[in-house]
Design a protein around this motif. Sequence first.
Motif, PDB file in Angstrom:
ATOM      1  N   SER A 163       0.829  -1.205   0.000  1.00  0.00           N
ATOM      2  CA  SER A 163       0.000   0.000   0.000  1.00  0.00           C
ATOM      3  C   SER A 163       0.866   1.258   0.000  1.00  0.00           C
ATOM      4  CB  SER A 163      -0.925  -0.009   1.211  1.00  0.00           C
ATOM      5  OG  SER A 163      -1.699   1.159   1.257  1.00  0.00           O
ATOM      6  N   ILE A 185       2.427   1.702  -3.486  1.00  0.00           N
ATOM      7  CA  ILE A 185       1.455   2.241  -4.448  1.00  0.00           C
ATOM      8  C   ILE A 185       1.266   3.735  -4.230  1.00  0.00           C
ATOM      9  CG2 ILE A 185      -0.961   2.151  -5.161  1.00  0.00           C
ATOM     10  CD1 ILE A 185      -0.913  -0.844  -4.443  1.00  0.00           C
ATOM     11  N   ASP A 186       1.189   4.142  -2.971  1.00  0.00           N
ATOM     12  CA  ASP A 186       1.001   5.571  -2.668  1.00  0.00           C
ATOM     13  C   ASP A 186       2.217   6.380  -3.097  1.00  0.00           C
ATOM     14  OD1 ASP A 186      -0.559   7.711  -1.248  1.00  0.00           O
ATOM     15  OD2 ASP A 186       1.250   7.764  -0.036  1.00  0.00           O
ATOM     16  N   VAL A 244      -4.159   4.863  -3.757  1.00  0.00           N
ATOM     17  CA  VAL A 244      -4.335   3.484  -3.317  1.00  0.00           C
ATOM     18  C   VAL A 244      -5.747   3.255  -2.789  1.00  0.00           C
ATOM     19  CG1 VAL A 244      -3.399   4.030  -1.022  1.00  0.00           C
ATOM     20  CG2 VAL A 244      -3.351   1.667  -1.861  1.00  0.00           C
ATOM     21  N   ILE A 278      -4.498  -4.738  -7.970  1.00  0.00           N
ATOM     22  CA  ILE A 278      -3.581  -4.150  -6.990  1.00  0.00           C
ATOM     23  C   ILE A 278      -2.166  -4.673  -7.182  1.00  0.00           C
ATOM     24  CG2 ILE A 278      -3.101  -3.947  -4.523  1.00  0.00           C
ATOM     25  CD1 ILE A 278      -6.078  -3.994  -4.013  1.00  0.00           C
TER      26      ILE A 278
END
Length: 335
Positions: free
Chosen positions: A113, A116-117, A123, A163
């Motif tokens: 996470s 991704i951010d 996210v 994801i």
Amino acid sequence: MEALIGQNMGVIVMAVIVIILLMIIFTIVPVGLWISALAAGVRVSITTLIGMRLRRVSPGGIVNPLIKAQKAGLNTTINQLESHYLAGGNVDRVVNALIAAHRANIELTFERSAAIDLAGRDVLQAVQMSVNPKVIETPFISGVAMNGIEVKAKARITVRANIERLVGGAGEETIIARVGEGIVSTIGSSVEHNKVLENPDLISKTVLSKGLDAGTAFEILSIDIADVDIGTNIGAELQTEQAEADKNIAQAKAEERRAMAVASEQEMRAKVEEMRAKVVESEAQVPLAMAEALRSGKIGVMDYYNLKNIESDTDMRAAISQLNETHEEGKNNKQ
């Protein structure tokens, strides 16, 4: 009296100093935030909060998301949140995404996470798209069937965020471009445009069979053709343009031949004038030759007069013949 006033002033000064010290302490040490964390069952030491101040980290930006995470049952530590904050990430959005993924039974770790951010993607929106797929609508994409008729199609693509491929995966623009390529390929391979109009699902089947979501951050769930329109007759327009081009070429060649004919005619006229000049030049030599013949005694005067009589008789015959021809033409015109 003066002593009493002096004592009161000392008390006031001490009170002001104490208030200032307390304000400094409460500014450096977020006691209210520590109390809130303690009341929520999250253990955060005062020294940790003071260390955040010294590291220029917002304690509220770390403690509040930590409270949300632990209340949601996530095993997130304060060091993870602080390191992500120092890396320039959005801690609150990452925690919200983790909570949403946990509630939706989507496997998502804090490290992924955070990655991704930091990669610049939202996210939280990605997690929401994994739960609620998103519909992407393409603009009208035109293709030309084999019979030359233009067909315009608009598609709606239902995608779900993947994801696992969010970091390094292509975005929506790539999906739209690939679907557009599939639409153009399907229309172009159709013998007649009527087949596309009768079975628009041919486009969907062709596009889905190519696996256009490979290497992208999305997974294509379905492709639906929303609208199909008929465009212009491209084949007829091309034939018209080709015929116009052929006509222009033929006209240019004809003009070239006409110019050559005119030039040749002018050359012939020039040659005729040249010949006439030679005839005139030769005729000019006749009187000189006659004079020379008279002087040398090769012909007599009577011979000369006979020659002139013959020429006059010839001219008269020619005039009479011309008058007869004119008279006959007049009769024919009257008849």
